[in-house]
Design an enzyme around this catalytic site. Sequence first.
Site, mmCIF file in Angstrom:
data_model
loop_
_atom_site.group_PDB
_atom_site.id
_atom_site.type_symbol
_atom_site.label_atom_id
_atom_site.label_comp_id
_atom_site.label_asym_id
_atom_site.label_seq_id
_atom_site.Cartn_x
_atom_site.Cartn_y
_atom_site.Cartn_z
ATOM 1 N N HIS A 22 0.843 -1.210 0.000
ATOM 2 C CA HIS A 22 0.000 0.000 0.000
ATOM 3 C C HIS A 22 0.870 1.249 0.000
ATOM 4 O O HIS A 22 0.617 2.199 -0.741
ATOM 5 C CB HIS A 22 -0.852 0.077 1.280
ATOM 6 C CG HIS A 22 -1.907 -0.971 1.424
ATOM 7 N ND1 HIS A 22 -2.050 -1.721 2.560
ATOM 8 C CD2 HIS A 22 -2.904 -1.350 0.578
ATOM 9 C CE1 HIS A 22 -3.085 -2.536 2.430
ATOM 10 N NE2 HIS A 22 -3.624 -2.336 1.237
ATOM 11 N N LYS A 46 -17.792 -5.861 8.642
ATOM 12 C CA LYS A 46 -16.515 -6.565 8.844
ATOM 13 C C LYS A 46 -15.716 -5.889 9.947
ATOM 14 O O LYS A 46 -15.288 -4.756 9.797
ATOM 15 C CB LYS A 46 -15.725 -6.541 7.520
ATOM 16 C CG LYS A 46 -14.998 -7.824 7.237
ATOM 17 C CD LYS A 46 -14.437 -7.891 5.824
ATOM 18 C CE LYS A 46 -13.194 -7.064 5.619
ATOM 19 N NZ LYS A 46 -12.739 -7.055 4.223
ATOM 20 N N ARG A 95 -1.812 -5.904 -8.388
ATOM 21 C CA ARG A 95 -0.742 -6.861 -8.069
ATOM 22 C C ARG A 95 -0.571 -7.902 -9.159
ATOM 23 O O ARG A 95 0.536 -8.360 -9.427
ATOM 24 C CB ARG A 95 -1.059 -7.587 -6.752
ATOM 25 C CG ARG A 95 -0.948 -6.708 -5.546
ATOM 26 C CD ARG A 95 -1.522 -7.359 -4.332
ATOM 27 N NE ARG A 95 -2.967 -7.520 -4.483
ATOM 28 C CZ ARG A 95 -3.796 -7.780 -3.495
ATOM 29 N NH1 ARG A 95 -3.334 -7.975 -2.277
ATOM 30 N NH2 ARG A 95 -5.091 -7.887 -3.697
ATOM 31 N N SER A 132 -3.103 -7.519 3.134
ATOM 32 C CA SER A 132 -3.238 -7.363 4.589
ATOM 33 C C SER A 132 -3.686 -8.684 5.209
ATOM 34 O O SER A 132 -3.209 -9.061 6.281
ATOM 35 C CB SER A 132 -4.259 -6.270 4.913
ATOM 36 O OG SER A 132 -3.798 -5.028 4.459
HETATM 37 O O1 PNS Z 1 -8.607 -2.771 0.552
HETATM 38 P P1 PNS Z 1 -9.891 -3.219 -0.076
HETATM 39 O O2 PNS Z 1 -10.811 -3.814 0.979
HETATM 40 O O3 PNS Z 1 -9.686 -4.103 -1.270
HETATM 41 O O4 PNS Z 1 -10.615 -1.887 -0.632
HETATM 42 C C1 PNS Z 1 -11.841 -1.935 -1.314
HETATM 43 C C2 PNS Z 1 -12.470 -0.532 -1.332
HETATM 44 C C3 PNS Z 1 -12.628 -0.023 0.094
HETATM 45 C C4 PNS Z 1 -11.579 0.379 -2.112
HETATM 46 C C5 PNS Z 1 -13.835 -0.635 -2.043
HETATM 47 O O5 PNS Z 1 -14.580 -1.658 -1.463
HETATM 48 C C6 PNS Z 1 -14.614 0.668 -1.982
HETATM 49 O O6 PNS Z 1 -14.349 1.565 -2.729
HETATM 50 N N1 PNS Z 1 -15.577 0.741 -1.025
HETATM 51 C C7 PNS Z 1 -16.370 1.926 -0.776
HETATM 52 C C8 PNS Z 1 -17.840 1.688 -1.099
HETATM 53 C C9 PNS Z 1 -18.068 1.857 -2.585
HETATM 54 O O7 PNS Z 1 -17.879 2.904 -3.158
HETATM 55 N N2 PNS Z 1 -18.488 0.733 -3.210
HETATM 56 C C10 PNS Z 1 -18.747 0.675 -4.628
HETATM 57 C C11 PNS Z 1 -17.482 0.363 -5.407
HETATM 58 S S1 PNS Z 1 -17.798 0.341 -7.137
#
Ligand code: PNS
Length: 165
Positions: A22, A46, A95, A132
């Site tokens: 990150h 979560k 990745r 993570s």
């Molecule tokens: O580290 P992660 O858990 O892979 O991150 C995922 C994240 C938080 C970037 C994604 O789930 C997100 O943008 N969540 C916010 C809610 C949202 O906008 N959801 C619609 C995505 S198209």
Amino acid sequence: MGRRDARRAVCPGSFDPITNGHLDIIERASRLYDVVHVAVAVNKSKRGLFTVEERIEMIEEVSAPYGNVVVESHHGLLVDFCRERGIPAIVKGLRAVSDFDYELQMAQMNHGLSGVETLFVPTSPTWSFISSSLVKEVAAYGGDVSHLVPETVYSRLVGRLADQR
Ligand code: PNS
């Protein structure tokens, strides 16, 4: 930094906790944009190993040297976070090809919702196997992850896992 015409991007994620992978993306984004917002997603369904406040604290600590990174939590849609702050771009690390399917879906959804662009940065091969959740799993079984996360994160991780035993 609060300039209205500053070129801004957001690096979103759960960051539970932040890894070297990150941080590499945040550092590279910080060289491309005037201000980089790190958005720590609050996921009600979560429960993380670290609270959102702890995650923010760790990210602030390790990104402070870049001088242009702002760390905030966010509830709800990422595009709303972007709209409220005048952020036109989401920067995401990729990745491997396996990341691409879901990331492409999200990028297209976010663009369709609001016009916000997503820019993909190839993860450094040094960190391309890290997540993570893997870091937490290996650490929970006593494996050495000290080379995969910043020092301050490592000590907090070891402390938190010891508390849970
Ligand atoms: O580290 P992660 O858990 O892979 O991150 C995922 C994240 C938080 C970037 C994604 O789930 C997100 O943008 N969540 C916010 C809610 C949202 O906008 N959801 C619609 C995505 S198209």
